[in-house]
Write an enzyme that holds these catalytic residues in place. Structure first.
Site, PDB file in Angstrom:
ATOM      1  CB  CYS A  20     -12.773 -45.756 -20.844  1.00 46.48           C
ATOM      2  SG  CYS A  20     -13.066 -47.459 -21.351  1.00 46.48           S
ATOM      3  CG  ASN A  79     -14.095 -51.142 -18.578  1.00 46.01           C
ATOM      4  OD1 ASN A  79     -14.830 -50.161 -18.684  1.00 46.01           O
ATOM      5  ND2 ASN A  79     -12.896 -51.195 -19.135  1.00 46.01           N
ATOM      6  CG  HIS A  84     -12.527 -46.027 -16.857  1.00 49.02           C
ATOM      7  ND1 HIS A  84     -13.849 -46.382 -17.018  1.00 49.02           N
ATOM      8  CD2 HIS A  84     -11.806 -46.899 -17.613  1.00 49.02           C
ATOM      9  CE1 HIS A  84     -13.916 -47.411 -17.851  1.00 49.02           C
ATOM     10  NE2 HIS A  84     -12.690 -47.753 -18.215  1.00 49.02           N
TER      11      HIS A  84
HETATM   12  O1  UT7 Z   1     -11.193 -49.419 -20.170  1.00 46.65           O
HETATM   13  C1  UT7 Z   1     -10.331 -49.105 -21.209  1.00 46.65           C
HETATM   14  C2  UT7 Z   1      -8.937 -49.313 -20.852  1.00 46.65           C
HETATM   15  N1  UT7 Z   1      -8.657 -50.712 -20.627  1.00 46.65           N
HETATM   16  C3  UT7 Z   1      -7.867 -51.055 -19.647  1.00 46.65           C
HETATM   17  O2  UT7 Z   1      -7.439 -50.204 -18.903  1.00 46.65           O
HETATM   18  C4  UT7 Z   1      -7.472 -52.516 -19.498  1.00 46.65           C
HETATM   19  C5  UT7 Z   1      -6.010 -52.614 -19.216  1.00 46.65           C
HETATM   20  N2  UT7 Z   1      -5.504 -53.961 -19.125  1.00 46.65           N
HETATM   21  C6  UT7 Z   1      -5.854 -54.851 -18.154  1.00 46.65           C
HETATM   22  O3  UT7 Z   1      -6.716 -54.580 -17.348  1.00 46.65           O
HETATM   23  C7  UT7 Z   1      -5.119 -56.155 -18.076  1.00 46.65           C
HETATM   24  O4  UT7 Z   1      -4.026 -56.133 -18.951  1.00 46.65           O
HETATM   25  C8  UT7 Z   1      -5.988 -57.422 -18.395  1.00 46.65           C
HETATM   26  C9  UT7 Z   1      -6.966 -57.649 -17.260  1.00 46.65           C
HETATM   27  C10 UT7 Z   1      -6.735 -57.199 -19.704  1.00 46.65           C
HETATM   28  C11 UT7 Z   1      -5.112 -58.664 -18.511  1.00 46.65           C
HETATM   29  O5  UT7 Z   1      -4.352 -58.836 -17.322  1.00 46.65           O
HETATM   30  P1  UT7 Z   1      -2.767 -59.080 -17.408  1.00 46.65           P
HETATM   31  O6  UT7 Z   1      -2.316 -59.325 -16.053  1.00 46.65           O
HETATM   32  O7  UT7 Z   1      -2.186 -57.923 -18.157  1.00 46.65           O
HETATM   33  O8  UT7 Z   1      -2.708 -60.411 -18.227  1.00 46.65           O
HETATM   34  P2  UT7 Z   1      -1.968 -60.709 -19.614  1.00 46.65           P
HETATM   35  O9  UT7 Z   1      -2.779 -60.184 -20.739  1.00 46.65           O
HETATM   36  O10 UT7 Z   1      -0.544 -60.310 -19.505  1.00 46.65           O
HETATM   37  O11 UT7 Z   1      -2.053 -62.279 -19.598  1.00 46.65           O
HETATM   38  C12 UT7 Z   1      -1.408 -63.086 -18.606  1.00 46.65           C
HETATM   39  C13 UT7 Z   1      -1.807 -64.529 -18.823  1.00 46.65           C
HETATM   40  C14 UT7 Z   1      -1.716 -64.974 -20.272  1.00 46.65           C
HETATM   41  O12 UT7 Z   1      -1.266 -66.307 -20.296  1.00 46.65           O
HETATM   42  P3  UT7 Z   1       0.274 -66.642 -20.653  1.00 46.65           P
HETATM   43  O13 UT7 Z   1       0.500 -66.051 -22.004  1.00 46.65           O
HETATM   44  O14 UT7 Z   1       1.072 -65.978 -19.578  1.00 46.65           O
HETATM   45  O15 UT7 Z   1       0.280 -68.126 -20.611  1.00 46.65           O
HETATM   46  C15 UT7 Z   1      -3.149 -64.919 -20.751  1.00 46.65           C
HETATM   47  O16 UT7 Z   1      -3.401 -65.811 -21.801  1.00 46.65           O
HETATM   48  O17 UT7 Z   1      -3.187 -64.694 -18.442  1.00 46.65           O
HETATM   49  C16 UT7 Z   1      -3.889 -65.320 -19.499  1.00 46.65           C
HETATM   50  N3  UT7 Z   1      -5.271 -64.864 -19.491  1.00 46.65           N
HETATM   51  C17 UT7 Z   1      -6.234 -65.474 -18.778  1.00 46.65           C
HETATM   52  N4  UT7 Z   1      -6.223 -66.552 -17.963  1.00 46.65           N
HETATM   53  C18 UT7 Z   1      -7.383 -66.882 -17.372  1.00 46.65           C
HETATM   54  C19 UT7 Z   1      -5.812 -63.805 -20.151  1.00 46.65           C
HETATM   55  N5  UT7 Z   1      -7.119 -63.712 -19.873  1.00 46.65           N
HETATM   56  C20 UT7 Z   1      -7.401 -64.736 -19.034  1.00 46.65           C
HETATM   57  C21 UT7 Z   1      -8.577 -65.163 -18.397  1.00 46.65           C
HETATM   58  N6  UT7 Z   1      -8.524 -66.224 -17.575  1.00 46.65           N
HETATM   59  N7  UT7 Z   1      -9.759 -64.522 -18.563  1.00 46.65           N
END
Ligand code: UT7
Length: 335
Positions: A118, A289, A259
């Protein structure tokens, strides 16, 4: 020892090209266990664009470059450097820069690809800037182009909701100092972060095999929460560093172009920097993204919306796999 005067390099043309096909949150609800509310609230994404099957990164990259060249009023014969940041090249080799050179008919150009995920666009822009400033090149294309859909597992809800395909390109040329230009740049890498965001197979460490395919090692793997923390800290710190060493504060920034990975990252960085929402470019809602294409396409959208005028202080800022992060300060050069 002879001393050489550096020229000033500036962005003189900007173009973008996106596929027509849209993948909405409602479409994703039918593919994995997710919902529109979660995606919108946690990422800020409403839809992303996907290429038609079989369309490679060079296709939209070349189209974006043609639009940037038209904006800058340069011809294929004027171009002497093509730099293509991408994590989804047409193939391992030859470089996508070579494929695009042929598509565009830039017969005088040399070029290469940049692998910085990125941050690819910002790192590639710096490479082009250095060539132009020293006079080694007169006209460079920097083309961020991605077919992220080619490396996404559409059964993995953690990743498949995030990414989209598309391309953004700029022309970099010498500009007279009163027209502005690129003022400063800072970049960092931290290889210890590689384990949090990667695609493990297809290189020399894990060459393609039945096993790598069975283990889904040709797809993006991300530990989102970890990346999120590093991204916010890194982007805020590097922007502060670049602004401070140029004697600028938040109030001097006309447009901050981060980004586009997650609206919550953009908001957190904005708050840390003390920027108002109207100082920040946001396109993640419509494109998701798009890795190396996100910053040049956000610049094109800002131009189309009349948010950039000559002389404006603009900061480009990225964070991505590697980890890699970078910031570029420029005075806007085009209308
Ligand atoms: O571009 C390169 C750099 N990349 C980035 O900068 C991305 C950085 N990270 C992020 O943007 C975020 O961490 C994500 C969008 C990827 C995820 O968001 P989050 O708020 O950090 O969610 P999480 O991974 O902590 O997951 C929270 C919950 C989990 O469930 P439990 O374990 O709490 O029951 C996940 O399984 O959300 C769940 N989850 C979803 N639920 C519905 C993860 N993906 C989804 C989904 N729909 N698509």
């Amino acid at each position: 020892m002879s001393s050489r005067t550096l020229l000033t390099a500036g962005i003189t043309g900007v173009g973008m090209d996106f596929p027509e096909r849209r993948l909405t949150n409602a479409d994703l609800e039918k593919m994995v266990e997710t919902d529109d509310d979660w995606i919108l609230e946690r990422t800020g994404i409403r839809e992303r664009r996907l290429v038609e099957p079989g369309v490679p990164a060079s296709h939209h990259g070349a189209a974006a470059a043609r639009k940037a060249m038209a904006h800058a009023q340069v011809q294929p014969a004027d171009v002497d450097l093509i730099v293509v940041p991408t994590v989804t090249p047409d193939m391992m080799f030859p470089a996508t820069a070579c494929v695009i050179q042929d598509l565009l008919g830039c017969k005088r150009a040399w070029g290469f690809d940049v692998s910085a995920a990125c941050s690819g666009f910002i790192f590639a822009l710096q490479a082009a800037r250095a060539q132009v400033e020293t006079g080694a090149c007169r006209c460079a294309l920097v083309i961020g182009t991605e077919v992220m859909s080619s490396i996404i597992d559409y059964t993995d809800r953690n990743v498949c909701v995030l990414f989209g395909d598309g391309a953004g390109a700029v022309v970099v040329q010498p500009v007279s100092a009163d027209r502005g230009g690129i003022v400063d740049y800072r970049g960092y890498v931290d290889g210890a972060g590689g384990r949090f965001l990667n695609m493990l197979a297809g290189g020399s460490l894990h060459p393609a095999s039945h096993e790598t395919v069975d283990k889904k090692m040709h797809y993006v793997h991300q530990e989102g929460r970890e990346v999120f923390k590093f991204a916010v800290k890194g982007m805020a710190a590097i922007t502060t560093e670049v602004l401070e060493r140029n004697g600028l504060g938040a109030g001097d920034v006309s447009l901050f172009v981060p980004h586009q990975a997650n609206i919550r990252i953009i908001e957190s960085v904005r708050e840390r920097l003390g920027l108002r929402p109207d100082q920040v470019a946001v396109t993640i809602d419509r494109f998701g993204n798009t890795t190396s294409a996100s910053i040049p396409s956000a610049l094109r959208v800002a131009l189309d919306e009349g948010r950039l005028k000559r002389g404006d202080a603009v900061v480009l800022c990225s964070f991505g796999a590697g980890f890699t992060w970078g910031a570029t300060l420029l005075r806007w050069t085009t209308d």
